[in-house]
Write a protein that holds these residues in place. Structure first.
Motif, short mmCIF file in Angstrom:
data_model
loop_
_atom_site.label_atom_id
_atom_site.label_comp_id
_atom_site.label_asym_id
_atom_site.label_seq_id
_atom_site.Cartn_x
_atom_site.Cartn_y
_atom_site.Cartn_z
N VAL A 111 0.86 -1.17 0.00
CA VAL A 111 0.00 0.00 0.00
C VAL A 111 0.90 1.23 0.00
O VAL A 111 1.96 1.24 0.64
CB VAL A 111 -0.95 0.00 1.22
CG1 VAL A 111 -0.19 0.00 2.52
CG2 VAL A 111 -1.92 1.16 1.16
N VAL A 112 0.50 2.25 -0.76
CA VAL A 112 1.21 3.52 -0.78
C VAL A 112 0.31 4.54 -0.09
O VAL A 112 -0.82 4.79 -0.53
CB VAL A 112 1.55 3.97 -2.21
CG1 VAL A 112 2.29 5.32 -2.18
CG2 VAL A 112 2.39 2.92 -2.92
N THR A 113 0.80 5.12 0.99
CA THR A 113 -0.01 6.06 1.75
C THR A 113 -0.07 7.40 1.03
O THR A 113 0.67 7.67 0.07
CB THR A 113 0.58 6.27 3.15
OG1 THR A 113 1.86 6.92 3.03
CG2 THR A 113 0.74 4.95 3.88
N LYS A 114 -0.96 8.28 1.51
CA LYS A 114 -1.10 9.60 0.91
C LYS A 114 0.19 10.41 1.02
O LYS A 114 0.46 11.31 0.23
CB LYS A 114 -2.26 10.35 1.57
CG LYS A 114 -3.64 9.79 1.21
CD LYS A 114 -3.96 10.09 -0.25
CE LYS A 114 -5.37 9.68 -0.64
NZ LYS A 114 -6.42 10.49 0.00
N SER A 115 1.02 10.08 2.02
CA SER A 115 2.29 10.78 2.19
C SER A 115 3.39 10.24 1.29
O SER A 115 4.51 10.75 1.25
CB SER A 115 2.74 10.69 3.65
OG SER A 115 3.01 9.34 4.01
N GLY A 116 3.08 9.15 0.54
CA GLY A 116 4.04 8.58 -0.40
C GLY A 116 4.84 7.41 0.13
O GLY A 116 5.70 6.87 -0.56
N GLU A 117 4.56 6.96 1.35
CA GLU A 117 5.29 5.82 1.93
C GLU A 117 4.72 4.51 1.40
O GLU A 117 3.50 4.29 1.39
CB GLU A 117 5.18 5.86 3.45
CG GLU A 117 5.97 4.76 4.14
CD GLU A 117 5.81 4.78 5.65
OE1 GLU A 117 6.51 4.00 6.33
OE2 GLU A 117 4.96 5.56 6.16
N THR A 118 5.62 3.62 0.95
CA THR A 118 5.21 2.30 0.46
C THR A 118 5.43 1.27 1.56
O THR A 118 6.54 1.14 2.09
CB THR A 118 6.02 1.90 -0.79
OG1 THR A 118 5.79 2.85 -1.83
CG2 THR A 118 5.60 0.51 -1.28
N ILE A 119 4.37 0.54 1.92
CA ILE A 119 4.43 -0.42 3.02
C ILE A 119 3.93 -1.77 2.51
O ILE A 119 2.84 -1.87 1.93
CB ILE A 119 3.54 0.03 4.20
CG1 ILE A 119 3.97 1.44 4.67
CG2 ILE A 119 3.64 -0.96 5.35
CD1 ILE A 119 3.03 2.04 5.69
N GLU A 160 -2.73 -2.77 10.97
CA GLU A 160 -2.53 -3.62 12.14
C GLU A 160 -1.94 -2.87 13.34
O GLU A 160 -1.95 -3.37 14.45
CB GLU A 160 -1.58 -4.77 11.78
CG GLU A 160 -2.05 -5.64 10.62
CD GLU A 160 -3.21 -6.54 11.02
OE1 GLU A 160 -3.64 -6.50 12.19
OE2 GLU A 160 -3.69 -7.28 10.15
N GLY A 161 -1.43 -1.67 13.15
CA GLY A 161 -0.73 -0.96 14.22
C GLY A 161 0.77 -1.06 14.01
O GLY A 161 1.27 -1.93 13.26
N ASN A 162 1.53 -0.19 14.69
CA ASN A 162 2.99 -0.17 14.56
C ASN A 162 3.42 0.01 13.09
O ASN A 162 4.48 -0.48 12.68
CB ASN A 162 3.61 -1.46 15.11
CG ASN A 162 3.34 -1.62 16.60
OD1 ASN A 162 3.36 -0.64 17.34
ND2 ASN A 162 3.07 -2.85 17.02
N GLY A 163 2.56 0.68 12.31
CA GLY A 163 2.90 0.94 10.92
C GLY A 163 2.78 -0.25 10.00
O GLY A 163 3.20 -0.18 8.84
N LYS A 164 2.19 -1.34 10.45
CA LYS A 164 2.05 -2.54 9.63
C LYS A 164 0.65 -2.65 9.04
O LYS A 164 -0.33 -2.21 9.65
CB LYS A 164 2.37 -3.79 10.45
CG LYS A 164 3.82 -3.87 10.92
CD LYS A 164 4.08 -5.16 11.68
CE LYS A 164 5.53 -5.25 12.11
NZ LYS A 164 5.82 -6.52 12.84
#
Length: 264
Positions: A111-119, A160-164
């Motif tokens: 997933v790519v967040t609105k801030s541009g981070e790919t997780i 899931e929390g903790n950025g996951k």
């Protein structure tokens, strides 16, 4: 006389799509396609790795058959919002029952967040073996069926929390009808003939030939036809003059049965 198509569905649906036929091969096959669409989600991208689409005719685990993919790899679900879809897989398959389909996912989901981070997103183990959808549909020869899968990104992406994040796919299916077919029989059944379908072109005001079928054993079926009025012309290979049947009104989801066109 028209024979209505009857579809028995348990979950989701099957739809009719369009294709043109220039032979009588579709007397025993149907065109089956799976398309992908999505609803809005609050992300920049939702990337899902689709590695396969399969269908099952009996419901037994040993009866899965591969439906060839348009392409293998990562799809951004958010590219297919607001009525936009894309072809996942499709082929001519034997007419008859389809019990289930399943989407097989790979490991490259993110997933790519609105801030541009790919997780990266983890897929639960049960989903990795395939996302099953029950259909229990009857495919009629000569008709194209399109199953649209709505992969709901907003409900499928779980924080899931903790950025996951994890991907717990939430799917639904629906149907739309866009084609019909024409069937009939030529007698005597030893007579070789060509069947032409002529449709009025509203721009040129001339008839366009949209399909032909070589008849070798009497019966013919021409599928994947757009709704509208047609003239059907049956032209024997020898001895007899052609015969025409006018005002053949093809309707979405129906097989228009011409009955018998007899030459004596």
């Amino acid at each position: 006389m028209r024979k209505n198509l009857i579809l028995g569905l348990i979950a989701g649906g099957i739809a009719l799509g369009g294709f043109s036929s220039c032979s009588n091969d579709n007397a025993t096959t149907s065109r089956f396609e799976v398309r992908l669409t999505d609803a809005p989600a609050d992300y920049a991208k939702v990337l899902v790795d689709i590695q396969g689409v399969e269908y099952n005719v009996s419901g037994n685990d040993g009866d899965w058959k591969v439906l060839p993919l348009s392409r293998t790899g990562v799809y951004n679900l958010l590219d297919f919002r607001n009525g936009v879809d894309t072809l996942l897989a499709g082929a001519e398959i034997s007419a008859g029952k389809i019990s289930q389909i399943r989407l097989k996912l790979g490991e490259n989901n993110s997933v790519v967040t609105k801030s541009g981070e790919t997780i990266s997103m983890k897929v639960p183990s049960g989903s990795e073996s395939g996302l099953k959808l029950n259909l229990h549909a009857e495919l009629k020869a000569g008709i194209t069926y399109v199953l649209t899968v709505d992969f709901d990104a907003a409900k499928s992406v779980v924080k899931e929390g903790n950025g996951k994040y994890s991907l717990k796919p939430c799917l639904r299916t629906y149907e739309k009808a866009v084609s019909g077919a024409v069937a009939g029989k030529v007698t005597p059944d030893t007579l070789s003939a060509t069947v032409y379908l002529l449709k009025m072109n509203t721009v040129s005001q001339k008839n366009d030939t949209v399909a032909t079928s070589i008849v070798k054993s009497g019966s013919f079926l021409i599928g994947g036809l757009a709704e509208g009025g047609y003239t059907v012309q049956v032209a024997p290979a020898y001895k007899y003059a052609p015969k025409s049947v006018q005002n053949v009104n093809v309707k979405v989801g129906d097989i228009f049965d011409l009955g018998v066109v007899a030459f004596q």
